[in-house]
Design a protein around this motif. Structure first.
Motif, PDB file in Angstrom:
ATOM      1  N   GLU A 105       0.877  -1.171   0.000  1.00 21.23           N
ATOM      2  CA  GLU A 105       0.000   0.000   0.000  1.00 21.23           C
ATOM      3  C   GLU A 105       0.912   1.218   0.000  1.00 21.23           C
ATOM      4  O   GLU A 105       1.310   1.697   1.060  1.00 21.23           O
ATOM      5  CB  GLU A 105      -0.893  -0.032   1.248  1.00 21.23           C
ATOM      6  N   ASP A 224      -4.291  -3.127  13.930  1.00 21.57           N
ATOM      7  CA  ASP A 224      -3.500  -2.984  12.697  1.00 21.57           C
ATOM      8  C   ASP A 224      -2.049  -3.429  12.855  1.00 21.57           C
ATOM      9  O   ASP A 224      -1.435  -3.274  13.905  1.00 21.57           O
ATOM     10  CB  ASP A 224      -3.545  -1.564  12.109  1.00 21.57           C
ATOM     11  N   ARG A 242      -3.266  -9.208   4.726  1.00 24.54           N
ATOM     12  CA  ARG A 242      -3.262  -7.800   4.363  1.00 24.54           C
ATOM     13  C   ARG A 242      -3.600  -6.858   5.502  1.00 24.54           C
ATOM     14  O   ARG A 242      -3.394  -5.666   5.402  1.00 24.54           O
ATOM     15  CB  ARG A 242      -4.186  -7.589   3.175  1.00 24.54           C
ATOM     16  N   VAL A 247      -2.421   2.484   8.970  1.00 22.23           N
ATOM     17  CA  VAL A 247      -2.765   3.795   8.436  1.00 22.23           C
ATOM     18  C   VAL A 247      -2.143   4.844   9.348  1.00 22.23           C
ATOM     19  O   VAL A 247      -2.235   4.750  10.562  1.00 22.23           O
ATOM     20  CB  VAL A 247      -4.293   3.956   8.379  1.00 22.23           C
ATOM     21  N   ASP A 249      -1.574   8.679  10.927  1.00 23.41           N
ATOM     22  CA  ASP A 249      -2.362   9.856  11.272  1.00 23.41           C
ATOM     23  C   ASP A 249      -1.395  10.984  11.649  1.00 23.41           C
ATOM     24  O   ASP A 249      -1.021  11.134  12.799  1.00 23.41           O
ATOM     25  CB  ASP A 249      -3.295   9.523  12.436  1.00 23.41           C
ATOM     26  N   ARG A 305      -8.651   0.504  20.721  1.00 24.22           N
ATOM     27  CA  ARG A 305      -9.593   1.077  19.765  1.00 24.22           C
ATOM     28  C   ARG A 305     -10.816   0.190  19.573  1.00 24.22           C
ATOM     29  O   ARG A 305     -11.874   0.643  19.192  1.00 24.22           O
ATOM     30  CB  ARG A 305      -8.877   1.225  18.419  1.00 24.22           C
ATOM     31  N   GLU A 306     -10.589  -1.099  19.778  1.00 25.01           N
ATOM     32  CA  GLU A 306     -11.682  -2.036  19.507  1.00 25.01           C
ATOM     33  C   GLU A 306     -11.935  -2.889  20.732  1.00 25.01           C
ATOM     34  O   GLU A 306     -11.011  -3.203  21.482  1.00 25.01           O
ATOM     35  CB  GLU A 306     -11.301  -2.962  18.341  1.00 25.01           C
TER      36      GLU A 306
ATOM     37  N   TYR B  56      -8.940  17.446   8.437  1.00 21.19           N
ATOM     38  CA  TYR B  56      -9.915  16.386   8.226  1.00 21.19           C
ATOM     39  C   TYR B  56     -11.298  16.986   8.007  1.00 21.19           C
ATOM     40  O   TYR B  56     -11.608  18.061   8.482  1.00 21.19           O
ATOM     41  CB  TYR B  56      -9.905  15.418   9.407  1.00 21.19           C
ATOM     42  N   VAL B  62     -13.038  22.400  11.191  1.00 28.42           N
ATOM     43  CA  VAL B  62     -13.124  22.159  12.636  1.00 28.42           C
ATOM     44  C   VAL B  62     -12.569  23.361  13.411  1.00 28.42           C
ATOM     45  O   VAL B  62     -13.163  23.812  14.387  1.00 28.42           O
ATOM     46  CB  VAL B  62     -12.392  20.858  13.017  1.00 28.42           C
TER      47      VAL B  62
ATOM     48  N   GLY C  12     -13.218  -2.240   8.726  1.00 28.23           N
ATOM     49  CA  GLY C  12     -13.518  -2.071  10.150  1.00 28.23           C
ATOM     50  C   GLY C  12     -12.310  -1.914  11.048  1.00 28.23           C
ATOM     51  O   GLY C  12     -12.283  -1.047  11.913  1.00 28.23           O
ATOM     52  N   SER C  13     -11.273  -2.724  10.841  1.00 31.67           N
ATOM     53  CA  SER C  13     -10.155  -2.692  11.793  1.00 31.67           C
ATOM     54  C   SER C  13      -9.091  -1.662  11.403  1.00 31.67           C
ATOM     55  O   SER C  13      -8.099  -1.501  12.093  1.00 31.67           O
ATOM     56  CB  SER C  13      -9.512  -4.077  11.884  1.00 31.67           C
ATOM     57  N   VAL C  14      -9.309  -0.947  10.284  1.00 33.11           N
ATOM     58  CA  VAL C  14      -8.315   0.029   9.846  1.00 33.11           C
ATOM     59  C   VAL C  14      -8.607   1.382  10.515  1.00 33.11           C
ATOM     60  O   VAL C  14      -9.746   1.824  10.564  1.00 33.11           O
ATOM     61  CB  VAL C  14      -8.341   0.181   8.306  1.00 33.11           C
ATOM     62  N   LEU C  15      -7.556   1.994  11.031  1.00 30.58           N
ATOM     63  CA  LEU C  15      -7.689   3.287  11.699  1.00 30.58           C
ATOM     64  C   LEU C  15      -8.265   4.330  10.737  1.00 30.58           C
ATOM     65  O   LEU C  15      -7.837   4.422   9.597  1.00 30.58           O
ATOM     66  CB  LEU C  15      -6.306   3.742  12.180  1.00 30.58           C
ATOM     67  N   PRO C  17      -8.351   8.117  10.793  1.00 31.03           N
ATOM     68  CA  PRO C  17      -7.938   9.341  11.509  1.00 31.03           C
ATOM     69  C   PRO C  17      -8.977  10.445  11.397  1.00 31.03           C
ATOM     70  O   PRO C  17      -9.262  11.130  12.379  1.00 31.03           O
ATOM     71  CB  PRO C  17      -6.638   9.753  10.807  1.00 31.03           C
ATOM     72  N   GLN C  18      -9.578  10.605  10.199  1.00 29.03           N
ATOM     73  CA  GLN C  18     -10.576  11.657  10.032  1.00 29.03           C
ATOM     74  C   GLN C  18     -11.757  11.396  10.951  1.00 29.03           C
ATOM     75  O   GLN C  18     -12.244  12.289  11.635  1.00 29.03           O
ATOM     76  CB  GLN C  18     -11.096  11.657   8.595  1.00 29.03           C
ATOM     77  N   THR C  21     -11.010  12.173  14.590  1.00 29.51           N
ATOM     78  CA  THR C  21     -10.952  13.609  14.861  1.00 29.51           C
ATOM     79  C   THR C  21     -12.353  14.225  14.867  1.00 29.51           C
ATOM     80  O   THR C  21     -12.670  15.051  15.724  1.00 29.51           O
ATOM     81  CB  THR C  21     -10.052  14.291  13.812  1.00 29.51           C
ATOM     82  N   ILE C  22     -13.178  13.798  13.920  1.00 32.30           N
ATOM     83  CA  ILE C  22     -14.538  14.356  13.846  1.00 32.30           C
ATOM     84  C   ILE C  22     -15.371  13.901  15.046  1.00 32.30           C
ATOM     85  O   ILE C  22     -16.175  14.662  15.584  1.00 32.30           O
ATOM     86  CB  ILE C  22     -15.220  13.955  12.511  1.00 32.30           C
ATOM     87  N   LYS C  24     -14.276  13.410  18.058  1.00 32.45           N
ATOM     88  CA  LYS C  24     -13.881  14.276  19.175  1.00 32.45           C
ATOM     89  C   LYS C  24     -14.491  15.665  19.029  1.00 32.45           C
ATOM     90  O   LYS C  24     -14.940  16.259  20.007  1.00 32.45           O
ATOM     91  CB  LYS C  24     -12.355  14.402  19.232  1.00 32.45           C
ATOM     92  N   SER C  25     -14.483  16.184  17.801  1.00 32.96           N
ATOM     93  CA  SER C  25     -15.013  17.532  17.588  1.00 32.96           C
ATOM     94  C   SER C  25     -16.501  17.571  17.887  1.00 32.96           C
ATOM     95  O   SER C  25     -16.992  18.510  18.510  1.00 32.96           O
ATOM     96  CB  SER C  25     -14.789  17.981  16.149  1.00 32.96           C
ATOM     97  N   ILE C  39     -15.578   7.774   8.034  1.00 31.48           N
ATOM     98  CA  ILE C  39     -15.704   8.630   6.856  1.00 31.48           C
ATOM     99  C   ILE C  39     -15.398   7.828   5.607  1.00 31.48           C
ATOM    100  O   ILE C  39     -14.465   7.010   5.586  1.00 31.48           O
ATOM    101  CB  ILE C  39     -14.784   9.859   7.002  1.00 31.48           C
ATOM    102  N   ASN C  69      -9.599   0.953  -2.698  1.00 34.50           N
ATOM    103  CA  ASN C  69      -8.268   0.387  -2.475  1.00 34.50           C
ATOM    104  C   ASN C  69      -8.486  -0.778  -1.516  1.00 34.50           C
ATOM    105  O   ASN C  69      -8.549  -0.604  -0.311  1.00 34.50           O
ATOM    106  CB  ASN C  69      -7.366   1.449  -1.862  1.00 34.50           C
ATOM    107  N   VAL C  71      -6.919  -2.950  -0.255  1.00 31.57           N
ATOM    108  CA  VAL C  71      -5.963  -3.254   0.805  1.00 31.57           C
ATOM    109  C   VAL C  71      -6.473  -2.712   2.144  1.00 31.57           C
ATOM    110  O   VAL C  71      -6.332  -3.341   3.178  1.00 31.57           O
ATOM    111  CB  VAL C  71      -4.572  -2.652   0.483  1.00 31.57           C
ATOM    112  N   ILE C  72      -7.094  -1.544   2.086  1.00 31.83           N
ATOM    113  CA  ILE C  72      -7.574  -0.951   3.344  1.00 31.83           C
ATOM    114  C   ILE C  72      -9.059  -0.574   3.304  1.00 31.83           C
ATOM    115  O   ILE C  72      -9.631  -0.269   4.339  1.00 31.83           O
ATOM    116  CB  ILE C  72      -6.753   0.319   3.737  1.00 31.83           C
TER     117      ILE C  72
END
Lengths: 746, 226, 82
Positions: A105, A224, A242, A247, A249, A305-306, B56, B62, C12-15, C17-18, C21-22, C24-25, C39, C69, C71-72
């Motif tokens: 990736e 992850d 995979r 990811v 941040d 996280r989970e 974001y 934000v 589901g298990s992929v972080l 980030p957006q 953050t949203i 929390k906002s 998102i 994609n 992969v993620i």
């Protein structure tokens, strides 16, 4: 109840093999533990004993690197090395690979590579001030499926580096990109970070002081990247699970960076380490091992996280943007306050012990108990067999007479300027914010980047370099070249080279001929480091870069940092004005065309010996040119590299939008004289009035030189023995050089 | 004269703005955290570049809801000076202090280079030390700098002489009317994608941004008889 | 003519980030009930066919090849008559 195999099942069904442990390694674990490891323990041993974490194949070789010097404050073994630059200032830097994740990736693989190396530097207490990178891809020319994929990889790796670095606000100031078929299935993504601090701000990864609290800081742990470290140590990443892709941040990391530096500045931090490869496992055991202590963690307290994550998953997760911090007892609230100001979490998850054990609990139940030193110090070490590759007989037998000198050498120059490895990389670096922090004085596209140090007249020069083809053709000399060229780049910018970080990218060390490449090139690197006085202070090894029996070129990448004592000494490569003599400093003959970019691009051959290099000559050259620059006698200086003298002159002319007329005598073939790549050579532009002073410096250092021409006009004309070999308008050369990559990436 | 440089989580040009004020003017300047609600002691507020909240959802979206932006609105309403640079410009449009939006660059890539700008309006507090029509070299570094507004808004910007900077030569992001920076109708709020704080020393490649800081200081001085 | 309404989101298990953050906002704006935000992208692809089965196959292929994609990311879509 979790559905994990029992210790007995792991042994009987040889489940440990799926973790990447072989039978001998498992037997050794049984011996060290005196019992069968459970699932968590097997997982922990497997990642700590993976090539990626244990360096089990490379350690015996790496031990031979020179790693000390009067200015070295921290050598290899910490998150990053540190050198002293005077004025109570210290510089921390390191380079690291993220090759395998980037092959799967490219955007996220490259982005998280950048994130990881930044964390390595700021955990040392340093404020990151610059990023560089060194990239290798397969050919992006042509319409074959592989070329299309290579363009995709190239475009997305660059976008990933940009995405992360730009957002976090650390300038990406330099680097290099090389294209060659050998990297088609195994692109290389090596990222380097440089940070600065005062001596009292230095932090280290020590878990000491019995009873001190251990905190997990930053992002929460998710599923992850589980087994990323073992995944990086096996062949063919494509066939692997995979979910190992992480990811990044950068926003989270920006907050973590600011919070950690603020926290370290309180003086209440005992030790701090990035949870990088092998996450909580490696950070906790390495911190304990360095301090000779133990660590006890309650897995139920690890922020996640989970729901439903097991201790195994928590220990092996490679979720990004996390740190492990040991605070002074009773001071954990300080961490919580600072982290919360930045909107982040700091959770006490355990404490330091004195029994040398890594003990994991789930409440009252102990789920893992391993002697820390067995993970770190007792990891297996392999003395791999080494054998001189058979291909060397063939490549060394190459006879330059077998290829004809091109009839139109101006066209040959265009051909070289158009080749993506030599062409302008503006397409790449204009996507990087290289100016944020307002300290970047020499921007990307030069021999070395230069970043000023606010509050002083000093500046740091930095570069990344590597030439896998040279190493392939002559591992020993090729290794020497990587160091010599890096240092030469720094000298051309006006800096004294100080220290090295290396990223050693090779194929499988289990093949004797690959191990030979590794061993020999590292020996060459060591010799050059000793000769040039630049110790290795940090580094990383990436092995198993192979797919379907295609091995990458052995590609050690060298990141080097040098000190410019006064910003007045900063020198760049472009011609500055008309009517100035142009000098070629260093050996006046080039040796053969073996290993050159010219031979590859024009004749399609990778053959011959690596270009000649004499380390004594190299050292004398660098000392002489640096003295000349510091004496204010040099207007422009440019290292001769891929494409030799002709390409170096073209680049200086293009950069300065100014032509030159060159005329020199040579007994060599025209293509050798123009495009040969012998080391230890620098082109400089100087004022006529300074020629005597220059001559004195070069003579004192025993360095040959010749005035080979003069700047001026709008054409680059190169005559050899009075005959015009190359004659072209600078703007046409520029159009070729600048337009090549954008045209391919359309 | 006292400057405030706002700091949001993810701001990364805040330090550069502080240094520029210090180096060019030597006037007092404070970094002000996004939770602050009182800006009454400041004469000029700089909303710096960066990636507030990671950019974001939408860049600046934000941050525009932060407590400090309420204070920025009051500051602007009182006729005091506000400059939004890059991400700061995006935040000001999201807040409604400036019209229009900043979309993704038309070529979809981040672009970092020194670009040439034409100073279109020298009657503002931010530009009176420039010559009208002067071409200056100021760095850009953004992925979303493609200014867009509907035709009625553009007509209004033109009628009120609110277009302060345009790109000269190449337009690096596809912005409408080559717009690089605009001000509000009163002329006390400026938003621009290029970074004047990155162009205050010759060593950095350009010192053309200095006149912006000296303009601000001169305007303030004339008003306060300093 | 058919329209494929496609949603692409991170697995589901992929972080995300957006999303984090949203979340929390929104919480800080007083929407305490918000637990998580994910998102993604929404796309409408107009396809010149009336054969639902073929459209399904083709859109799946488009998602696999380009739109997601894999992969993620994961994708789902529905087909409606245009």
């Amino acid at each position: 109840m979790r559905n994990e195999p029992t210790p007995q099942q792991i042994a009987e069904e040889k489940i440990y093999r799926t973790f990447g442990l072989n039978d001998e390694e498992y037997a050794r674990i049984l011996e060290l533990m005196g019992r069968q490891p459970n699932y968590v323990e097997t997982g922990i041993y497997s990642v700590m004993w993976s090539e990626h974490c244990s360096y089990k194949s490379s350690r015996p070789v790496l031990k031979k690197f020179p790693t000390s010097g009067p200015h070295v404050l921290q050598g290899p073994g910490e998150n990053a090395g540190i050198i002293d630059i005077g004025d109570n200032l210290a510089v921390s830097f390191k380079i690291e690979s993220h090759n395998h994740p980037s092959a799967i990736e490219p955007y996220q693989g490259a982005a998280t590579g950048v994130g990881g190396i930044i964390r390595d530097v700021f955990t040392m207490g340093a404020r990151p001030i610059a990023l560089l990178n060194s990239l290798r891809f397969g050919s992006i020319e042509g319409d074959g499926a592989e070329n299309v994929r290579n363009r995709y990889l190239f475009g997305n790796v660059v976008a990933g580096i940009a995405g992360y670095g730009n957002c976090i606000g650390i300038p990406t100031v330099g680097g290099e990109v090389v294209f060659d078929e050998r990297y088609t299935h195994n692109p290389l993504v090596n990222a380097m970070c440089v940070g600065i601090m005062t001596h009292d701000e230095i932090a280290k990864g020590f878990a000491s002081g019995v009873g001190n609290p251990v905190l997990a800081v930053g992002a929460r742990t998710g599923r992850d990247g589980i087994h990323g470290a073992t995944f990086a140590s096996t062949e063919d990443p494509h066939s692997k699970e995979r979910s190992a892709v992480q990811v990044g941040d950068p926003f989270m990391e920006k907050l973590l960076l600011e919070a950690c530096l603020e926290l370290i500045a309180t003086g209440e931090v005992v030790g701090i380490q990035d949870m990088g490869a092998a996450g909580l496992t490696s950070s906790s055991s390495e911190m304990a091992a360095r301090a000779g202590s133990g660590i006890e963690l309650d897995m139920l307290k690890v922020p996640r996280r989970e729901e439903g994550m097991t201790s195994y998953e928590l220990m092996l997760s490679e979720s990004q943007e996390r740190m492990l911090v040991v605070m002074k007892k009773g001071r954990e609230h300080i961490a919580e306050e600072i982290l919360s100001k930045w909107g982040l979490e700091a959770a006490v998850i355990g404490r330091v012990t004195d029994d040398g054990m890594l003990r994991l609990k789930e409440g009252d139940e102990t789920v893992c108990e391993i002697n820390v030193s067995t993970l770190v110090d007792d990891a297996p070490v392999y003395h791999r067999p080494s054998a001189r590759p058979a291909y060397l007989d063939e490549t060394l037998a190459f006879d330059p007479a077998a290829v004809a000198v091109p009839s139109d050498l101006t066209e040959t120059l265009h051909q070289l300027l158009r080749t993506p490895t030599i062409a302008s990389k503006e397409y790449v670096y204009q996507q990087y914010d290289y100016m944020v922090r307002t300290s970047t004085i020499v921007r990307p596209g030069s021999d070395a980047a230069v970043v000023s140090i606010r509050g002083t007249r000093k500046a740091l020069a930095m570069s990344t370099d590597g030439n896998g083809r040279y190493v392939y053709l002559n591992p020993r000399v090729g290794g020497q070249h990587t160091i010599a060229e890096s240092a030469r780049n720094l000298v051309c910018s006006g800096a004294k080279p100080l220290a090295v970080t290396d990223c050693l990218n090779y194929s499988s060390p289990e093949k004797p001929e690959i191990f030979y490449q590794f061993e020999e090139s590292c020996a060459g690197i060591s010799e050059a480091c000793v000769a040039l006085g630049t110790p290795v202070i940090s580094g990383n090894v990436s092995l198993y870069n192979q797919t379907n029996d295609i091995d990458i070129y052995p590609t050690p990448i060298i990141g080097m940092v040098g000190l410019i004592e006064d910003t007045d000494h900063i020198t760049t490569q472009e011609f500055k004005g008309a009517g100035h003599p142009v000098l070629l400093v260093g050996p006046q003959t080039t040796g053969a065309i073996g290993g050159s970019e010219y031979l590859k691009v024009v004749h399609g051959k990778v053959a011959g010996d690596a270009p000649a290099l004499d380390l004594t000559v190299e050292k004398a050259l660098q000392d002489a040119v640096l003295t000349a620059i510091q004496s204010g006698l040099v207007l422009a200086a440019h290292d001769l590299a891929e494409g030799g003298l002709a390409v170096a002159l073209a680049e200086s002319a293009i950069g300065g939008k100014l032509g030159a007329t060159i005329n020199f005598a040579s007994g060599q073939r025209l293509d050798e004289a123009l495009f040969g790549e012998a080391g230890s050579r620098i082109v400089i532009e100087a004022d006529q009035a300074n020629l005597d002073a220059l001559e004195r410096i070069f003579n004192e250092n025993g360095v040959p030189f010749a005035v080979i021409g003069e700047t001026g006009g709008d054409r680059l004309t190169i005559k050899i023995n009075g005959e015009a070999a190359i004659d072209e308008a600078v703007e046409h050369l520029e159009a070729t050089w600048r337009g090549a990559i954008p045209c391919l990436m359309k | 004269m006292r400057f405030a440089v706002l700091v949001f989580p993810g701001s990364n040009c805040d330090i550069d703005a502080v240094k520029a004020v210090e180096d060019v003017l030597g006037e007092p300047v404070d970094s002000v955290w996004h939770t602050e609600t009182d800006l009454s002691q400041y004469d000029c507020v700089i909303v710096p570049g960066g990636f507030s909240y990671g950019d974001y959802l939408r860049s600046g979206a934000v941050a525009s809801l932060s407590p400090v932006m309420g204070a920025v609105k009051e500051h602007a309403a009182a006729g005091k000076l506000v400059i939004g640079i890059c991400n700061g410009f995006q935040i000001l449009t999201e807040t409604g202090l400036l019209p229009g939006v900043l979309r993704h660059n038309d070529h979809l890539q981040f672009r970092c280079e020194i670009s040439e700008l034409r100073v279109e309006n020298t009657d503002t507090a931010f530009t009176n030390d420039y010559e009208k029509g002067q071409v200056i070299r100021i760095p850009i570094a953004h992925g979303e700098g493609n200014y867009f507004a509907d035709q009625a808004t553009i007509d209004q910007l033109k009628a009120n002489n609110q277009i302060v900077f345009t790109y000269h030569g190449t337009n690096p992001n596809g912005s409408i009317e080559n717009i690089a920076g605009i001000c509000n109708e009163q002329g006390n709020v400026l938003g621009m994608m290029p970074h004047p704080e990155r162009a205050v020393h010759e060593l950095l490649g350009s010192a053309d941004g200095k006149a912006m800081f000296t303009s601000i200081f001169r305007t303030w001085g004339e008003k306060h008889g300093a | 003519m058919m329209i494929a309404k496609i949603h692409v989101t991170l697995k589901g298990s992929v972080l995300d980030p957006q999303g984090t953050t949203i979340t929390k906002s929104l919480n800080s704006l007083g929407y305490d009930e918000v637990r998580d935000v994910r998102i993604g992208k929404y796309m409408e692809v107009k396809i010149d066919t009336t054969d639902r089965k073929i459209a399904e196959e083709r859109v799946t292929e488009m998602c696999e090849k380009l739109l997601a994609n894999t992969v993620i990311e994961k994708y789902e879509f529905e087909l409606v008559e245009a």
